[in-house]
Structure formats: structure tokens, C-alpha cells
Design a protein around this motif. Structure first.
Motif, PDB file in Angstrom:
ATOM      1  N   PRO A  91       9.608 -18.713   6.929  1.00 23.26           N
ATOM      2  CA  PRO A  91       8.999 -17.671   7.764  1.00 23.26           C
ATOM      3  C   PRO A  91       9.455 -16.261   7.383  1.00 23.26           C
ATOM      4  N   ASP A  92      10.726 -16.118   6.985  1.00 21.79           N
ATOM      5  CA  ASP A  92      11.214 -14.789   6.587  1.00 21.79           C
ATOM      6  C   ASP A  92      10.535 -14.320   5.303  1.00 21.79           C
ATOM      7  N   GLU A  93      10.325 -15.251   4.369  1.00 23.59           N
ATOM      8  CA  GLU A  93       9.630 -14.893   3.126  1.00 23.59           C
ATOM      9  C   GLU A  93       8.178 -14.517   3.410  1.00 23.59           C
ATOM     10  N   ILE A  94       7.569 -15.222   4.365  1.00 22.33           N
ATOM     11  CA  ILE A  94       6.186 -14.896   4.737  1.00 22.33           C
ATOM     12  C   ILE A  94       6.132 -13.504   5.361  1.00 22.33           C
ATOM     13  N   LYS A  95       7.138 -13.178   6.170  1.00 15.81           N
ATOM     14  CA  LYS A  95       7.175 -11.852   6.805  1.00 15.81           C
ATOM     15  C   LYS A  95       7.285 -10.760   5.745  1.00 15.81           C
ATOM     16  N   VAL A  96       8.122 -10.985   4.739  1.00 17.04           N
ATOM     17  CA  VAL A  96       8.257 -10.013   3.647  1.00 17.04           C
ATOM     18  C   VAL A  96       6.927  -9.893   2.898  1.00 17.04           C
ATOM     19  N   ALA A  97       6.269 -11.033   2.666  1.00 15.62           N
ATOM     20  CA  ALA A  97       4.975 -11.008   1.977  1.00 15.62           C
ATOM     21  C   ALA A  97       3.943 -10.232   2.793  1.00 15.62           C
ATOM     22  N   LEU A  98       3.969 -10.401   4.107  1.00 11.51           N
ATOM     23  CA  LEU A  98       3.047  -9.649   4.961  1.00 11.51           C
ATOM     24  C   LEU A  98       3.323  -8.153   4.882  1.00 11.51           C
ATOM     25  N   GLN A  99       4.588  -7.783   4.917  1.00 10.36           N
ATOM     26  CA  GLN A  99       4.949  -6.362   4.826  1.00 10.36           C
ATOM     27  C   GLN A  99       4.475  -5.783   3.493  1.00 10.36           C
ATOM     28  N   THR A 100       4.613  -6.569   2.426  1.00 18.84           N
ATOM     29  CA  THR A 100       4.133  -6.136   1.106  1.00 18.84           C
ATOM     30  C   THR A 100       2.619  -5.970   1.124  1.00 18.84           C
ATOM     31  N   ALA A 101       1.935  -6.910   1.778  1.00 18.93           N
ATOM     32  CA  ALA A 101       0.474  -6.820   1.881  1.00 18.93           C
ATOM     33  C   ALA A 101       0.062  -5.582   2.673  1.00 18.93           C
ATOM     34  N   PHE A 102       0.790  -5.275   3.742  1.00 19.51           N
ATOM     35  CA  PHE A 102       0.491  -4.070   4.521  1.00 19.51           C
ATOM     36  C   PHE A 102       0.618  -2.829   3.632  1.00 19.51           C
ATOM     37  N   CYS A 113      -2.226  -2.597   1.136  1.00 18.21           N
ATOM     38  CA  CYS A 113      -3.454  -2.152   1.815  1.00 18.21           C
ATOM     39  C   CYS A 113      -3.431  -0.633   1.981  1.00 18.21           C
ATOM     40  N   ASP A 114      -2.272  -0.101   2.352  1.00 18.44           N
ATOM     41  CA  ASP A 114      -2.140   1.355   2.494  1.00 18.44           C
ATOM     42  C   ASP A 114      -2.383   2.052   1.158  1.00 18.44           C
ATOM     43  N   MET A 115      -1.808   1.501   0.087  1.00 21.65           N
ATOM     44  CA  MET A 115      -1.948   2.101  -1.241  1.00 21.65           C
ATOM     45  C   MET A 115      -3.389   2.029  -1.750  1.00 21.65           C
ATOM     46  N   ALA A 116      -4.132   1.017  -1.314  1.00 16.77           N
ATOM     47  CA  ALA A 116      -5.518   0.846  -1.757  1.00 16.77           C
ATOM     48  C   ALA A 116      -6.492   1.606  -0.860  1.00 16.77           C
ATOM     49  N   SER A 117      -5.949   2.467  -0.013  1.00 17.10           N
ATOM     50  CA  SER A 117      -6.764   3.254   0.930  1.00 17.10           C
ATOM     51  C   SER A 117      -7.603   2.365   1.844  1.00 17.10           C
ATOM     52  N   CYS A 118      -7.027   1.234   2.200  1.00 21.16           N
ATOM     53  CA  CYS A 118      -7.682   0.300   3.117  1.00 21.16           C
ATOM     54  C   CYS A 118      -6.635  -0.196   4.114  1.00 21.16           C
ATOM     55  N   PRO A 119      -6.037   0.751   4.850  1.00 21.60           N
ATOM     56  CA  PRO A 119      -4.910   0.372   5.713  1.00 21.60           C
ATOM     57  C   PRO A 119      -5.340  -0.459   6.919  1.00 21.60           C
ATOM     58  N   LEU A 120      -4.433  -1.327   7.318  1.00 23.08           N
ATOM     59  CA  LEU A 120      -4.637  -2.074   8.553  1.00 23.08           C
ATOM     60  C   LEU A 120      -4.180  -1.203   9.716  1.00 23.08           C
ATOM     61  N   SER A 121      -4.822  -1.381  10.849  1.00 24.82           N
ATOM     62  CA  SER A 121      -4.384  -0.630  12.028  1.00 24.82           C
ATOM     63  C   SER A 121      -3.065  -1.222  12.522  1.00 24.82           C
ATOM     64  N   ASP A 122      -2.369  -0.458  13.335  1.00 27.22           N
ATOM     65  CA  ASP A 122      -1.111  -0.959  13.897  1.00 27.22           C
ATOM     66  C   ASP A 122      -1.355  -2.220  14.725  1.00 27.22           C
ATOM     67  N   THR A 123      -2.484  -2.258  15.417  1.00 25.71           N
ATOM     68  CA  THR A 123      -2.815  -3.438  16.225  1.00 25.71           C
ATOM     69  C   THR A 123      -3.003  -4.662  15.340  1.00 25.71           C
ATOM     70  N   GLU A 146       0.350  -5.829  14.201  1.00 22.64           N
ATOM     71  CA  GLU A 146       1.063  -6.489  15.300  1.00 22.64           C
ATOM     72  C   GLU A 146       0.546  -7.909  15.518  1.00 22.64           C
ATOM     73  N   ILE A 147      -0.772  -8.068  15.447  1.00 20.28           N
ATOM     74  CA  ILE A 147      -1.357  -9.403  15.639  1.00 20.28           C
ATOM     75  C   ILE A 147      -0.850 -10.359  14.567  1.00 20.28           C
ATOM     76  N   LEU A 148      -0.880  -9.928  13.319  1.00 14.75           N
ATOM     77  CA  LEU A 148      -0.420 -10.791  12.228  1.00 14.75           C
ATOM     78  C   LEU A 148       1.063 -11.144  12.378  1.00 14.75           C
ATOM     79  N   LEU A 149       1.871 -10.158  12.723  1.00 18.77           N
ATOM     80  CA  LEU A 149       3.301 -10.422  12.896  1.00 18.77           C
ATOM     81  C   LEU A 149       3.557 -11.316  14.110  1.00 18.77           C
ATOM     82  N   HIS A 150       2.757 -11.139  15.158  1.00 18.24           N
ATOM     83  CA  HIS A 150       2.899 -11.978  16.348  1.00 18.24           C
ATOM     84  C   HIS A 150       2.562 -13.437  16.024  1.00 18.24           C
ATOM     85  N   VAL A 151       1.487 -13.640  15.254  1.00 18.11           N
ATOM     86  CA  VAL A 151       1.119 -15.001  14.849  1.00 18.11           C
ATOM     87  C   VAL A 151       2.236 -15.615  14.015  1.00 18.11           C
TER      88      VAL A 151
END
Length: 202
Positions: free
Chosen positions: A3-14, A17-27, A30-35
């Protein structure tokens, strides 16, 4: 991955997304991290706890729909195919026309075989030869949910269904075939072994 590695992978994906000018909203983040936290704590709901589309029907609609499904299965027809054929050919579906009028194709597509499980116990939907089911190892060995021999489910196919009647008593036996070719007879499949089999879970 842990789960910790998945969390790091999610943070990298976030970040990507920001670098590709396609950012995810904070909501969304939060949903992805909550899941992830739910998965990490194994608190996500099992398939059986997810919304059952049949629960959206009124009691009268449910009865009409289940009778339609039962009639189709007794003729070895797929109820979904029959409904879709009616709709494509603009035929009236009779007692279940309300499904097309009120619920539509998206509702029909949400229905999975396991949604009928609670109604199978009421003798509304019976198994037939060729049905795919899952059986629990509790049929042939002692299992304890918190013990050394846990409950496990195995896929199989129904190859024979026998209805047995002895005077005032009736029961149904079923022979199943596992993927490895071995066969097993389940006695009282609706009567006393109902909790040891289920429709495929997706």
C-alpha cells in the motif's frame, strides 16, 4: 506492491498529471487516496454489499421481472437477450415493458448473476445444466472463518440437476464439474447447502 508503494505511485501520477497540464482536482486526489486507505485497511465493501439494481424496483415490478427471468430460464433463453431483442425490434416486452420505459439499458447492464442470489433461496431462480457457479470448500471439509482452514470459493459448471421427491419431502441434488475435470454432487442444493454456493462474483 505494498500500500505504501501504491501511495508513492499515486503521488507520482499526480505530479505527472500536473506536468502534462492535466491536473487532478484536490477532490479527485482525496478520493483516490481515500480509496487507497480503505484498501490498505481492507475496509472496502465486498461485492455482495454493493448496490443491487433489483433493489431499485418496486415490489410489483420486482415480482413481474423475476417471473419474466424465471420463464426465460425455464426455456433456456437469456432474459437479457430477449429484452434487448424486443427493444431492437421495437416490440412490446409485455409485463416487463416498464424496464425499458423507466430504467433503460444502463440498468439492465448493471445486473450481474449474483444479484439474483437472495431470490434463488426463495425458489424463484433455479440452477440449470450449463450454469457457472462458485462453491465453497465447506461442502467437503471443515472450515472456520477465523481458523486454520479458511473459506475458499471454486468455479465450476452445473452438469446435472435432480429433483427428488419422497412423499411430502422434496429436495434438489446437483452434480458440478470443476475446471480440472473432477465432479462433485451437492445434495440439498437449495435446502440445506444454499449457503455453500453462489453465482459468479463478477
Amino acid at each position: 506492491m505494498s500500500p505504501d508503494e501504491i501511495k508513492v505511485a499515486l503521488q507520482t501520477a499526480f505530479y505527472r498529471c500536473d506536468m502534462a497540464s492535466c491536473p487532478l482536482s484536490d477532490t479527485q486526489k482525496e478520493i483516490l487516496l481515500h480509496v487507497l486507505e480503505q484498501v490498505k485497511g481492507n475496509s472496502y465493501p465486498p461485492v455482495s454489499d454493493l448496490a443491487n439494481p433489483l433493489d431499485e424496483l418496486t415490489p410489483e415490478e420486482l415480482q413481474a421481472f423475476l417471473e419474466f427471468v424465471k420463464a426465460q430460464e425455464e426455456q433456456n433463453h437469456s432474459w437479457k437477450v430477449q429484452l434487448l431483442n424486443d427493444w431492437l425490434n421495437e416490440n412490446n416486452s409485455g409485463a416487463v415493458q416498464f424496464i425499458r420505459d423507466r430504467y433503460g439499458l444502463s440498468w439492465v447492464n448493471r445486473i450481474e448473476p449474483h444479484h439474483f442470489d437472495r431470490y434463488s433461496a426463495k425458489d424463484i431462480l433455479k440452477l440449470k445444466v450449463g450454469d457457472h457457479i462458485e462453491v465453497c470448500n465447506a461442502l467437503w471439509e471443515w472450515v472456520q472463518d477465523d481458523g486454520p482452514c479458511p473459506r475458499e470459493w471454486y468455479s465450476c459448471t452445473v452438469i446435472k440437476v435432480d429433483e427428488i421427491s419422497n412423499g411430502n419431502y422434496a429436495s434438489t441434488n446437483c452434480i458440478i464439474r470443476f475446471n480440472n475435470g473432477s465432479e462433485f454432487e451437492i445434495q440439498g442444493i437449495y435446502e440445506w447447502n444454499r449457503f455453500h454456493w453462489r453465482r459468479p462474483q463478477g
